[in-house]
Motif scaffolding. Structure first.
Motif, PDB file in Angstrom:
ATOM      1  N   ALA A  69      61.978 -37.932 -39.702  1.00 42.70           N
ATOM      2  CA  ALA A  69      61.830 -37.950 -38.468  1.00 42.70           C
ATOM      3  C   ALA A  69      62.705 -38.966 -37.838  1.00 42.70           C
ATOM      4  N   GLU A  70      62.825 -40.125 -38.460  1.00 44.68           N
ATOM      5  CA  GLU A  70      63.618 -41.309 -38.113  1.00 44.68           C
ATOM      6  C   GLU A  70      65.093 -40.774 -38.133  1.00 44.68           C
ATOM      7  N   ILE A  71      65.418 -40.389 -39.097  1.00 42.51           N
ATOM      8  CA  ILE A  71      66.831 -39.680 -39.349  1.00 42.51           C
ATOM      9  C   ILE A  71      67.347 -38.776 -38.207  1.00 42.51           C
ATOM     10  N   ALA A  72      66.394 -37.737 -37.991  1.00 40.09           N
ATOM     11  CA  ALA A  72      66.298 -36.792 -36.922  1.00 40.09           C
ATOM     12  C   ALA A  72      66.862 -37.867 -35.475  1.00 40.09           C
ATOM     13  N   ASP A  73      66.131 -38.782 -35.397  1.00 44.29           N
ATOM     14  CA  ASP A  73      66.026 -39.566 -34.150  1.00 44.29           C
ATOM     15  C   ASP A  73      67.262 -40.589 -34.118  1.00 44.29           C
ATOM     16  N   GLY A  74      68.249 -40.372 -35.189  1.00 43.55           N
ATOM     17  CA  GLY A  74      69.292 -41.326 -35.136  1.00 43.55           C
ATOM     18  C   GLY A  74      69.693 -42.430 -35.907  1.00 43.55           C
ATOM     19  N   ALA A  75      68.629 -42.636 -36.851  1.00 42.65           N
ATOM     20  CA  ALA A  75      68.670 -43.550 -37.895  1.00 42.65           C
ATOM     21  C   ALA A  75      69.841 -43.452 -38.904  1.00 42.65           C
ATOM     22  N   SER A  76      70.700 -44.057 -39.435  1.00 42.36           N
ATOM     23  CA  SER A  76      71.740 -43.949 -40.335  1.00 42.36           C
ATOM     24  C   SER A  76      71.395 -44.624 -41.609  1.00 42.36           C
ATOM     25  N   GLY A  77      70.426 -45.191 -41.793  1.00 43.52           N
ATOM     26  CA  GLY A  77      69.733 -45.891 -42.924  1.00 43.52           C
ATOM     27  C   GLY A  77      68.330 -46.181 -42.716  1.00 43.52           C
ATOM     28  N   ILE A  78      67.508 -46.144 -43.854  1.00 46.59           N
ATOM     29  CA  ILE A  78      66.076 -46.555 -43.726  1.00 46.59           C
ATOM     30  C   ILE A  78      65.804 -47.547 -44.860  1.00 46.59           C
ATOM     31  N   VAL A  79      65.122 -48.409 -44.401  1.00 50.55           N
ATOM     32  CA  VAL A  79      64.322 -49.271 -45.201  1.00 50.55           C
ATOM     33  C   VAL A  79      62.762 -49.324 -44.957  1.00 50.55           C
ATOM     34  N   VAL A  80      61.913 -49.265 -46.103  1.00 53.70           N
ATOM     35  CA  VAL A  80      60.390 -49.326 -46.357  1.00 53.70           C
ATOM     36  C   VAL A  80      60.333 -50.553 -46.918  1.00 53.70           C
ATOM     37  N   THR A  81      59.126 -51.377 -46.017  1.00 57.53           N
ATOM     38  CA  THR A  81      58.656 -52.361 -46.705  1.00 57.53           C
ATOM     39  C   THR A  81      57.206 -51.983 -47.244  1.00 57.53           C
ATOM     40  N   HIS A  82      57.171 -52.526 -48.283  1.00 59.95           N
ATOM     41  CA  HIS A  82      56.056 -51.935 -49.143  1.00 59.95           C
ATOM     42  C   HIS A  82      55.307 -52.915 -50.253  1.00 59.95           C
ATOM     43  N   GLY A  83      54.233 -52.676 -50.480  1.00 62.24           N
ATOM     44  CA  GLY A  83      53.567 -53.664 -51.558  1.00 62.24           C
ATOM     45  C   GLY A  83      54.161 -53.370 -52.873  1.00 62.24           C
ATOM     46  N   THR A  84      54.331 -54.462 -53.667  1.00 61.13           N
ATOM     47  CA  THR A  84      54.852 -54.301 -55.101  1.00 61.13           C
ATOM     48  C   THR A  84      54.099 -53.671 -56.164  1.00 61.13           C
ATOM     49  N   ASP A  85      52.803 -53.721 -56.039  1.00 58.22           N
ATOM     50  CA  ASP A  85      52.055 -52.982 -57.000  1.00 58.22           C
ATOM     51  C   ASP A  85      52.597 -51.856 -57.239  1.00 58.22           C
ATOM     52  N   THR A  86      52.687 -50.981 -56.358  1.00 56.71           N
ATOM     53  CA  THR A  86      53.095 -49.566 -56.772  1.00 56.71           C
ATOM     54  C   THR A  86      54.488 -49.110 -55.974  1.00 56.71           C
ATOM     55  N   LEU A  87      55.210 -49.914 -55.718  1.00 55.33           N
ATOM     56  CA  LEU A  87      56.504 -49.909 -55.161  1.00 55.33           C
ATOM     57  C   LEU A  87      57.310 -48.988 -55.826  1.00 55.33           C
ATOM     58  N   GLU A  88      57.331 -48.841 -57.030  1.00 54.66           N
ATOM     59  CA  GLU A  88      58.227 -47.894 -57.930  1.00 54.66           C
ATOM     60  C   GLU A  88      57.757 -46.817 -57.915  1.00 54.66           C
ATOM     61  N   GLU A  89      56.375 -46.389 -57.614  1.00 54.29           N
ATOM     62  CA  GLU A  89      55.824 -45.065 -57.658  1.00 54.29           C
ATOM     63  C   GLU A  89      56.165 -44.332 -56.257  1.00 54.29           C
ATOM     64  N   THR A  90      56.132 -45.232 -55.294  1.00 52.61           N
ATOM     65  CA  THR A  90      56.571 -44.610 -53.915  1.00 52.61           C
ATOM     66  C   THR A  90      58.034 -44.193 -53.795  1.00 52.61           C
ATOM     67  N   ALA A  91      58.739 -45.083 -54.392  1.00 47.62           N
ATOM     68  CA  ALA A  91      60.085 -44.843 -54.457  1.00 47.62           C
ATOM     69  C   ALA A  91      60.548 -43.574 -55.240  1.00 47.62           C
ATOM     70  N   TYR A  92      59.727 -43.273 -56.222  1.00 46.85           N
ATOM     71  CA  TYR A  92      60.196 -42.188 -57.187  1.00 46.85           C
ATOM     72  C   TYR A  92      59.427 -40.844 -56.234  1.00 46.85           C
ATOM     73  N   GLY A  93      58.261 -41.026 -55.676  1.00 49.02           N
ATOM     74  CA  GLY A  93      57.517 -39.981 -54.870  1.00 49.02           C
ATOM     75  C   GLY A  93      58.590 -39.438 -53.799  1.00 49.02           C
ATOM     76  N   LEU A  94      59.240 -40.411 -53.175  1.00 48.42           N
ATOM     77  CA  LEU A  94      60.207 -40.081 -52.092  1.00 48.42           C
ATOM     78  C   LEU A  94      61.378 -39.345 -52.796  1.00 48.42           C
ATOM     79  N   GLU A  95      61.937 -39.610 -53.863  1.00 48.91           N
ATOM     80  CA  GLU A  95      62.943 -39.124 -54.561  1.00 48.91           C
ATOM     81  C   GLU A  95      62.362 -37.596 -54.746  1.00 48.91           C
ATOM     82  N   LEU A  96      61.455 -37.424 -55.406  1.00 46.85           N
ATOM     83  CA  LEU A  96      60.956 -36.120 -55.543  1.00 46.85           C
ATOM     84  C   LEU A  96      61.014 -35.360 -54.283  1.00 46.85           C
ATOM     85  N   VAL A  97      60.504 -35.857 -53.313  1.00 47.04           N
ATOM     86  CA  VAL A  97      60.429 -35.043 -52.110  1.00 47.04           C
ATOM     87  C   VAL A  97      61.857 -34.931 -51.161  1.00 47.04           C
ATOM     88  N   LEU A  98      62.607 -36.043 -51.394  1.00 44.86           N
ATOM     89  CA  LEU A  98      63.643 -36.069 -50.551  1.00 44.86           C
ATOM     90  C   LEU A  98      64.943 -35.774 -51.257  1.00 44.86           C
TER      91      LEU A  98
END
Length: 330
Positions: A69-98
Motif C-alpha cells: 500500500a505504501e509503494i502504491a502511495d508513492g514510496a520508492s523504498g521501505i524501512v521496517v523497524t522491528h524487534g530483533t528476536d524474530t527480525l530474521e523471520e519477518t524478513a524471510y516471511g516478507l521474502e516469501l510473500v513479496l
C-alpha cells in the motif's frame, strides 16, 4: 525518493520503566524528528508496537499488505523497524510473500539497546536502513536486514548474539553489502533466485491467523525419544525437523517422524547447524538422511529451521504443495 518507515515495535520502540523496557507511545514521533533533523526524504508509518516474540506469519502477511500500500502511495523504498528476536523471520516471511515483486528496496532494522540506554544503536541503524532503502539496486535483492552497517539477505541472516550490537550475521555467506558514510557498498551480486513462492502473493492475514496451518519445529538431540512429536502429531499440519549434523535423528524420534509421514503430514528435514546443507546420500541406517528422505521427508535445501517452518506454513496456506515449495535452488 521517499522512503516509508513502517514501525512494528521492538527494543527500538521501548522506554525504560521500573518494570523493564516496555513499548513507548513516543517512538513514531521520535523517528520522525530524527529523519527530519537529518533531512531524510522519509515518512513514518505507525503500524504496530509489539514485542517481536509475538509476531507470527499472519502479522508478516499484514505487514506485506502495508508495504504494498505504501509503494502504491508513492514510496520508492521501505524501512521496517522491528524487534530483533524474530527480525530474521519477518524478513524471510516478507521474502516469501513479496520476493522482488515490489520493485523497490525493502530493509528491516531494529536495535539491541533501546532509547535511553548507554550506546543506544537504534538511530544509527534506522539511518543506515534508510540509506539502503534509497538505493534502487537493492530492489533486486529482495528484503534485506540492515544492522550495524551490514546488509544481509533475508534467506541467510540470523541473530548470532543475544546481547551485542552487531547481533546479526549470515553464517557461511557473510553480508552482501555495507553502509559507509551513508553510501551502499555491495560485495556480492544479485542472488540467482527469487525466494518467493508462486501463489503466496495473495495469502492474507486471515489465512495465517488462528486456524491456519500449524507447523512446528522439532529439534533433534542425542537420544531424542520423539515423545512430544508423537503426542502432538494429530494436531499438526506440518513438521520441520532440525536434525543433528547433516540431517539425522535418534531412533525414537525417527519412529515418530515416520509415523507422521505415514499419516500424510509433510515433514521438512533441516539441520540444527548454523551453516551447511542437509546431506542426501552419505549416511545410511535408521535416522540417517538416506533413511528419512527415503521415507518421504522433504529436503530443506539449507534453510534454517525457523525459515523452513515459515516456508512450509506459507505454502500450505497458499495451497502450494510442500514438495513444490522446496523444489529448486534456495
Amino acid at each position: 525518493m521517499t522512503v516509508a518507515v513502517v514501525t512494528m515495535g521492538g527494543t527500538i520502540a521501548t522506554a525504560i520503566t521500573a518494570d523493564g523496557a516496555l513499548p513507548s507511545e513516543t517512538h513514531a514521533g521520535a523517528l520522525a524528528d530524527l529523519l527530519a533533523a537529518r533531512g531524510a526524504d522519509a515518512r513514518v508509518v505507525p503500524f504496530r508496537n509489539t514485542s517481536s516474540r509475538q509476531v507470527g506469519a499472519a502479522d508478516m502477511a499484514a505487514l506485506a499488505a502495508v508495504i504494498l500500500a505504501e509503494i502504491a502511495d508513492g514510496a520508492s523504498g521501505i524501512v521496517v523497524t522491528h524487534g530483533t528476536d524474530t527480525l530474521e523471520e519477518t524478513a524471510y516471511g516478507l521474502e516469501l510473500v513479496l520476493g522482488t515483486r515490489p520493485g523497490v528496496p525493502v530493509a528491516l532494522t531494529g536495535a539491541m539497546r533501546g532509547p535511553g540506554q548507554a550506546g543506544a544503536d537504534g538511530d544509527a541503524n534506522v539511518l543506515a536502513a534508510v540509506a539502503a532503502a534509497s538505493d534502487e539496486r537493492l530492489a533486486e535483492y529482495g528484503p534485506v536486514v540492515v544492522f550495524a552497517d551490514e546488509i544481509h539477505l533475508a534467506r541467510h541472516v540470523t541473530k548470532v548474539s543475544s546481547t551485542r550490537v552487531d547481533a546479526f550475521g549470515s553464517p557461511g555467506w557473510g553480508p552482501v553489502g555495507s553502509v559507509v558514510e551513508g553510501s551502499i557498498l555491495l560485495r556480492h551480486g544479485v542472488p540467482a533466485t527469487d525466494h518467493g513462492i508462486v501463489g503466496t502473493a495473495d495469502v492474507g492475514e486471515e489465512a495465517l491467523s488462528a486456524g491456519g496451518p500449524d507447523v512446528e519445529i522439532v529439534h533433534a538431540y542425542g537420544g531424542a525419544t520423539g515423545t512430544l512429536l508423537a503426542a502432538a502429531a494429530d494436531r499438526l499440519d506440518g513438521v520441520v525437523v532440525a536434525g543433528t549434523g547433516g540431517g539425522h535423528t535418534a531412533l525414537g524420534l525417527t519412529t515418530a517422524v515416520k509415523d507422521v509421514l505415514k499419516a500424510g503430514t509433510p515433514v521438512v528435514l533441516t539441520s540444527r547447524c548454523p551453516d551447511g546443507e542437509v546431506l542426501r546420500e552419505t549416511y545410511g541406517g535408521e535416522g540417517s538422511e538416506l533413511d528419512l528422505l527415503g521415507a518421504g521427508a522433504i529436503h530443506g535445501r539449507g534453510l534454517h529451521p525457523t525459515k523452513a517452518r515459515l516456508r512450509l506454513a506459507f505454502a500450505l496456506a497458499a495451497g502450494v504443495g510442500p514438495a513444490v515449495a522446496f523444489a529448486g535452488e534456495m
